[in-house]
Design a protein around this motif. Structure first.
Motif, PDB file in Angstrom:
ATOM      1  N   TYR A   1       0.827  -1.208   0.000  1.00  0.00           N
ATOM      2  CA  TYR A   1       0.000   0.000   0.000  1.00  0.00           C
ATOM      3  C   TYR A   1       0.860   1.256   0.000  1.00  0.00           C
ATOM      4  O   TYR A   1       1.877   1.334   0.689  1.00  0.00           O
ATOM      5  N   ARG A   2       0.441   2.229  -0.783  1.00  0.00           N
ATOM      6  CA  ARG A   2       1.072   3.540  -0.768  1.00  0.00           C
ATOM      7  C   ARG A   2       0.078   4.549  -1.333  1.00  0.00           C
ATOM      8  O   ARG A   2      -0.812   4.195  -2.098  1.00  0.00           O
ATOM      9  N   VAL A   3       0.242   5.799  -0.944  1.00  0.00           N
ATOM     10  CA  VAL A   3      -0.546   6.898  -1.490  1.00  0.00           C
ATOM     11  C   VAL A   3       0.367   7.656  -2.447  1.00  0.00           C
ATOM     12  O   VAL A   3       1.497   7.990  -2.100  1.00  0.00           O
ATOM     13  N   SER A   4      -0.107   7.904  -3.660  1.00  0.00           N
ATOM     14  CA  SER A   4       0.758   8.488  -4.678  1.00  0.00           C
ATOM     15  C   SER A   4      -0.049   9.309  -5.674  1.00  0.00           C
ATOM     16  O   SER A   4      -1.265   9.128  -5.826  1.00  0.00           O
ATOM     17  N   ASP A   5       0.646  10.216  -6.359  1.00  0.00           N
ATOM     18  CA  ASP A   5       0.031  10.988  -7.442  1.00  0.00           C
ATOM     19  C   ASP A   5       0.023  10.192  -8.739  1.00  0.00           C
ATOM     20  O   ASP A   5      -0.545  10.640  -9.741  1.00  0.00           O
ATOM     21  N   GLU A   6       0.663   9.017  -8.734  1.00  0.00           N
ATOM     22  CA  GLU A   6       0.610   8.134  -9.894  1.00  0.00           C
ATOM     23  C   GLU A   6      -0.806   7.559 -10.010  1.00  0.00           C
ATOM     24  O   GLU A   6      -1.618   7.665  -9.096  1.00  0.00           O
ATOM     25  N   PHE A   7      -1.070   6.909 -11.148  1.00  0.00           N
ATOM     26  CA  PHE A   7      -2.363   6.257 -11.336  1.00  0.00           C
ATOM     27  C   PHE A   7      -2.209   4.796 -10.924  1.00  0.00           C
ATOM     28  O   PHE A   7      -1.666   3.981 -11.670  1.00  0.00           O
ATOM     29  N   LEU A   8      -2.675   4.466  -9.727  1.00  0.00           N
ATOM     30  CA  LEU A   8      -2.461   3.142  -9.146  1.00  0.00           C
ATOM     31  C   LEU A   8      -3.727   2.305  -9.300  1.00  0.00           C
ATOM     32  O   LEU A   8      -4.601   2.299  -8.427  1.00  0.00           O
ATOM     33  N   ALA A   9      -3.842   1.587 -10.400  1.00  0.00           N
ATOM     34  CA  ALA A   9      -5.083   0.869 -10.706  1.00  0.00           C
ATOM     35  C   ALA A   9      -5.394  -0.220  -9.686  1.00  0.00           C
ATOM     36  O   ALA A   9      -6.504  -0.282  -9.145  1.00  0.00           O
ATOM     37  N   THR A  10      -4.437  -1.106  -9.431  1.00  0.00           N
ATOM     38  CA  THR A  10      -4.696  -2.216  -8.516  1.00  0.00           C
ATOM     39  C   THR A  10      -4.926  -1.721  -7.101  1.00  0.00           C
ATOM     40  O   THR A  10      -5.882  -2.141  -6.420  1.00  0.00           O
ATOM     41  N   THR A  11      -4.083  -0.804  -6.640  1.00  0.00           N
ATOM     42  CA  THR A  11      -4.210  -0.281  -5.279  1.00  0.00           C
ATOM     43  C   THR A  11      -5.539   0.434  -5.076  1.00  0.00           C
ATOM     44  O   THR A  11      -6.217   0.237  -4.060  1.00  0.00           O
TER      45      THR A  11
END
Length: 208
Positions: free
Chosen positions: A70-80
């Motif tokens: 788990y992480r919070v990011s500005d990327e587009f994290l589809a699975t997360t």
């Protein structure tokens, strides 16, 4: 493609009618009971394996059924983000991570990087499994079949461990409020081996 279109038309004209009431009940809402994380491999069909109907499974599919930590990011994290949605919005309390035999994503770990020069995102994605590759190499297994089998199972275990890093998941699992299963599906035999988190081993799935 023509046969696929024909089957789609057949569904609209005939297949839909078999479960018409079910589809109508699902038209405005969903209430799946199981989050099913599986590989995108065309040979793995979650609904076929579990004999599920529309609305039963909230399914996440990606190459090699990877659950990232788990992480919070500005990327587009589809699975997360899909896991977040399943657990926090749909309030699902049963999770199955399903790996399978002869997984191309797991095999690719041992290929030369140059083979994937035209698929840089794929190459980057499977790097998540690098710690698994290191463990398999440490075992000293050189037989490709054994190496693949071991990689597939360790990948399921690793995905379960990563699930425990998601908000509240470990606490709910330890409190008995959330169920987590790891499966290894054998394509050529139809067998499913389930990982026992407490015993730390895979056993043939059984209702007994």
């Amino acid at each position: 493609m023509e046969s696929l279109l024909e089957r789609a038309v057949n569904f609209m004209e005939e297949g839909f009618l078999e479960h018409r009431d079910l589809f109508e009940s699902l038209s405005n809402t969903q209430n799946p009971k199981v989050l099913f994380v599986s590989c995108a491999d065309s040979r793995v069909d979650p609904n076929l394996i579990t004999k599920s109907l529309p609305g039963d499974l909230f399914t996440i599919r990606n190459i090699a059924n990877i659950v990232p930590a788990y992480r919070v990011s500005d990327e587009f994290l589809a699975t997360t983000s899909a896991i977040e949605y399943a657990l926090s919005v749909l309030n699902i309390k049963t999770i199955i991570v399903c790996g399978h035999s002869n997984c191309g994503g797991c095999k690719a770990l041992y290929e030369d990087d140059s083979k994937f020069s035209s698929s840089p995102n794929f190459k980057s994605w499977i790097k998540i499994m690098q710690p698994i590759k290191n463990k398999v190499i440490a075992f000293g297994t050189k037989d490709p079949a054994k190496r693949g089998w071991l990689t597939e199972r360790l990948n399921v275990i690793n995905s379960i461990q990563n699930l425990l890093t998601y908000p509240n998941v470990e606490d709910e699992y330890n409190a008995g409020e959330l169920e987590i299963y790891g499966w290894h599906y054998i394509i050529e035999t139809g067998e499913i081996f389930s990982y026992d988190l407490k015993k730390g081993s895979f056993e043939l799935l059984s209702t007994k």
